[in-house]
Design an enzyme around this catalytic site. Structure first.
Site, PDB file in Angstrom:
ATOM      1  N   LYS A 134     -10.957  -2.996   1.659  1.00  0.00           N
ATOM      2  CA  LYS A 134     -11.731  -2.136   0.772  1.00  0.00           C
ATOM      3  C   LYS A 134     -10.761  -1.348  -0.104  1.00  0.00           C
ATOM      4  CE  LYS A 134     -14.298   1.905  -0.064  1.00  0.00           C
ATOM      5  NZ  LYS A 134     -13.449   2.142  -1.251  1.00  0.00           N
ATOM      6  N   SER A 179      -6.468  10.196   2.319  1.00  0.00           N
ATOM      7  CA  SER A 179      -6.467  11.633   2.588  1.00  0.00           C
ATOM      8  C   SER A 179      -6.707  11.936   4.064  1.00  0.00           C
ATOM      9  CB  SER A 179      -7.562  12.315   1.761  1.00  0.00           C
ATOM     10  OG  SER A 179      -8.847  11.973   2.248  1.00  0.00           O
ATOM     11  N   GLY A 215      -9.329  10.355   6.817  1.00  0.00           N
ATOM     12  CA  GLY A 215      -8.757   9.886   8.072  1.00  0.00           C
ATOM     13  C   GLY A 215      -9.474  10.470   9.275  1.00  0.00           C
ATOM     14  N   GLU A 266      -2.421   6.686   7.788  1.00  0.00           N
ATOM     15  CA  GLU A 266      -1.338   7.326   7.030  1.00  0.00           C
ATOM     16  C   GLU A 266      -2.011   8.243   6.035  1.00  0.00           C
ATOM     17  OE1 GLU A 266       0.394   8.527   4.138  1.00  0.00           O
ATOM     18  OE2 GLU A 266       1.017   6.524   3.465  1.00  0.00           O
ATOM     19  N   CYS A 293       2.330   9.538  -1.656  1.00  0.00           N
ATOM     20  CA  CYS A 293       2.075  10.244  -0.396  1.00  0.00           C
ATOM     21  C   CYS A 293       3.308  10.984   0.102  1.00  0.00           C
ATOM     22  CB  CYS A 293       1.557   9.281   0.659  1.00  0.00           C
ATOM     23  SG  CYS A 293       2.560   7.810   0.878  1.00  0.00           S
TER      24      CYS A 293
END
Length: 500
Positions: A192, A246, A250, A268, A303
């Site tokens: 996705k 984010s 998560g 992550e 990130c």
């Protein structure tokens, strides 16, 4: 190739692109069951590129059924690893063959400079899938050191049906970090992509099929997070989810796992990377260059961006002078212009978020010394100039929350111990960097930093051979390297009594 073309040439090629925009389920492109779509808006100029299929729970269920059928028949799972390797290598070569097209898709869809899409994103995607393809027939099972009358085998088997939910900042690279090890180990994978950047994922699904990856083994379900993403998280027949994005999402995925089948979740979830420059660094110019590009590369939408610059007091003025000179030289412009070094923010919502954080920084007393404004307004897209704050306290919002934009917070410290304390004073733990010529200090700082990656006298070092992931609320599980296989495999012990 794209890097050698002019701005006008690239605009002409971009205008002629045909966009795949449907889901890829069961080996073919299909509309969402509902028929719903969402606009794919280019951050370059704000125009609608196409309408993308807005998949929901029914589409996810179709994809899961196809993935499960492929897994249970063993068409991919039971294929000899050398054959899986060959098909994945062909997949990588097909991505390489469509290099220019895919680079343009990344730039139009996400806003990064075409030079980066061409020189970084597509080659890194190809390299990642090649690397895991080569690993497919080189991962051995184990035999335990048991009594001679016993044979104990420790086998590594694919976990089953895997969902990968990836972010919009490096659409193909982040996807490849999941695709490579998941497919190399024999799983069925449902990808996705982020709704802000779905086009390259949808396109490479067709290339995977062309490479001979069987139907149901690799599928793409575009859609909104609260619809397609949630449906994946709650589905009872998905065995594992690998997520990059984010912390908020998560945590939702962890909840969905508990509410459904306790599927394995690997996360992550970003960071607030401390970029620490000690007074004894041997090359202040190099440190300044790394500090600037550590936050402004990819518009700061990284990130592990070095968003907190921690500078020892005695060298702050000298470093800031160099840093600001470099930052002022960074050209913000149309991402299709080969001369552009910093492109567009991915969408209006993210641009507004970045500008809102800049306002908060000023309100809380940080000193804005560079930038802080929306620029390139005539383009119609979403651009923010390189922004630097000085006199930031680590308790300020801009030092604690992930902005995901070109905003640097500068903090000072007296000695290495204080620098380490400030660096670790965060809920995140994805990465950190330290500049020092003292090897003892380097080792002490590397041991003390609570982060998944620590770079000494460089920034963002590493390659596909080294694992990447975080501590604390940056998540758990590792992408890249052979360690990534741990997310996509189960260990099975087979204990055989030999008798005699």
């Amino acid at each position: 190739m794209a890097a050698a073309l002019s701005f006008d040439d690239l605009k002409s090629r971009a205008a002629g692109l045909q966009f795949r925009s449907q889901a890829f389920i069961g080996g073919r492109y299909v509309d969402a069951v509902s028929g719903e779509t969402f606009d794919c808006i280019s951050p370059v100029d704000g125009r609608v590129l196409t309408q993308v299929a807005a998949c929901g729970a029914e589409d996810v269920d179709r994809a899961v059924k196809a993935a499960r059928a492929a897994f249970e028949t063993g068409v991919w799972r039971d294929m000899a690893p050398a054959r899986r390797k060959a098909k994945l290598l062909k997949f990588a070569e097909l991505i390489k063959a469509h290099h220019d097209e895919l680079a343009l898709l990344e730039t139009l869809d996400m806003g990064k400079p075409i030079g980066d899409s061409h020189a970084v994103d597509v080659p890194a995607t190809v390299n990642c899938i090649r690397w895991y393809a080569e690993a497919a027939d080189k991962i051995y099972d184990e035999v335990a050191p048991t009594d001679p009358k016993v044979l104990a085998m420790i086998r590594r088997e694919p976990v089953g049906v895997v969902a990968a939910i990836v972010p919009w900042n490096f659409p193909m690279i982040m996807a490849a970090w999941k695709i490579g090890p998941a497919l190399a180990s024999g799983n069925s994978l449902i990808l996705k992509p982020a709704e802000q950047s779905s086009l390259s994922a949808i396109r490479i699904a067709e290339l995977a099929a062309e490479a001979g990856i069987p139907e149901g083994v690799f599928q793409v379900v575009p859609g909104l997070g609260e619809q397609a993403g949630k449906a994946l998280g709650l589905h009872e027949d998905i065995d594992a989810i690998a997520f990059t994005g984010s912390g908020e999402v998560g945590k939702l995925l962890l909840q969905y796992s508990g509410q459904s089948n306790m599927k394995r979740v690997a996360l992550e979830c970003g960071g607030k990377t401390p970029h620490i420059v000690l007074a004894d660094t041997s090359d202040l110019d190099q440190a300044a260059e790394a500090a600037a590009w550590g936050i402004f590369f990819n518009q700061g939408e990284v990130c592990n961006a070095g968003s907190r610059l921690l500078v020892q007091e005695s060298i702050k003025e000298a470093l800031m002078e160099k840093l600001l000179k470099i930052s002022r030289s960074i050209k913000v412009g149309n991402p299709l212009d080969p001369q552009t070094k910093m492109g567009a923010i991915v969408d209006r919502d993210q641009m507004d978020k970045v500008l809102r954080y800049i306002g908060i920084g000023q309100q809380e007393g940080a000193q804005l010394v560079l930038g802080g404004q929306q620029v390139q307004t005539a383009e119609g897209g979403y651009y923010v100039e390189p922004t630097v704050f000085d006199r930031v306290d680590n308790q300020m919002t801009i030092a604690r929350e992930e902005i995901f934009g070109p905003v640097l917070s500068t903090l000072t410290f007296k000695d290495a111990e204080e620098g380490l304390r400030i660096a670790n004073d965060t809920v995140y733990g994805l990465a950190a960097a330290v500049w020092t010529k003292n090897i003892d200090t380097a080792h002490k700082m590397a041991r003390g930093l609570r982060a998944g990656s620590v770079w000494i006298n460089c920034f963002d070092g590493g390659d596909i051979t080294t694992p990447f992931g975080g501590y604390k609320q940056s998540g758990f599980g590792r992408d890249k390297s052979l360690h990534a296989f741990d997310k996509y495999t189960e260990l099975k012990t087979v204990w055989i009594e030999l008798g005699g």
